[in-house]
Design an enzyme around this catalytic site. Sequence first.
Site, short mmCIF file in Angstrom:
data_model
loop_
_atom_site.label_atom_id
_atom_site.label_comp_id
_atom_site.label_asym_id
_atom_site.label_seq_id
_atom_site.Cartn_x
_atom_site.Cartn_y
_atom_site.Cartn_z
N HIS A 34 -3.08 6.27 4.79
CA HIS A 34 -1.63 6.35 5.02
C HIS A 34 -1.12 7.71 4.52
CE1 HIS A 34 -1.73 2.28 6.14
NE2 HIS A 34 -1.01 1.72 5.19
N CYS A 70 0.81 -1.22 0.00
CA CYS A 70 0.00 0.00 0.00
C CYS A 70 0.85 1.27 0.00
CB CYS A 70 -0.95 -0.01 1.19
SG CYS A 70 -0.17 -0.46 2.76
#
Length: 347
Positions: free
Chosen positions: A245, A132
Amino acid sequence: MSRHLNVAIVGATGAVGETFLTVLEERNFPIKSLYPLASSRSVGKTVTFRDQELDVLDLAEFDFSKVDLALFSAGGAVSKEYAPKAVAAGCVVVDNTSCFRYEDDIPLVVPGSESSSNRDYTKRGIIANPNCSTIQMVVALKPIYDAVGISRINVATYQSVSGTGKKAISELVAQVGDLLNGRPANVQVYPQQIAFNALPHIDQFEDNGYTREEMKMVWETRKIMEDDSIMVNPTAVRVPVIYGHSEAVHLELKKPLTADDARALLAKAPGVTVVDNLSKASYPTAIKNAVGHDDVFVGRIRQDISHPCGLNLWIVADNIRKGAATNAVQIAEILQREFLLKLSLPQ
């Protein structure tokens, strides 16, 4: 007319698996039949897809010859055991784990950011979805790389607990509740308390002092870009955020690039949204911009005052969507549109 595919979701009851279903529905992916798969513990549960309740099936008993495409997100051990079986049955696999990412004959793909030679999806019938944190960074850096080249990447990540899974989300919520009520935090998922804390420790530590998560960013960035000369120096940090994130990225470029020119490049890049108006305190955050969206958001774009070819960026994305499910579905869309009809898989 596009061909409608039979699709299996492996790990359908997990955080990414559930988001697979959402993204497939949102993007109107052409599906004939969908099979949600999980371990025997989840048999009897149902998932919702296109207003229908679908029974979760036992992965161990499933016949992959029923499907054209399988999206895997149930952990590396599951992918290692079942992805080759799916391919042998004639199915194409998009794998969201790290199981196959570093094998030379398996493509590692961020649609729009990979080199042309990394788009040969037909070698083994398995396509790897990157980590990710790598995905969002590469999406933002590829336009800059193409324009002026990149010699070195220093990156510090601030990664949400959803990257670990549902148990980590529950632990963060429980710890916050306990601590606010004067009770000690119960620590199980992470090595230390995550609530009101920051842990510079994601995945196992390697012999060189970096974590496995940090080394993923090194290996994957080079493989996706097909440029082993890029030096990557990551520090990966888990923070008490549920979704999204964030990354502080510091680049050493091969040629100077002004902040304005970088903004212009990024503003034209597919899948990138620039949020960078300091006079209005406008910069991307996980909560305001990233969560629930598929773009990568970039702000705090500025020239590095310590290096003549330096450029600094702040990069934010939804780790469950673009960092996992959406990227995998975008790969599936390319397969469906361009390749799946002519795949010649190993027997």
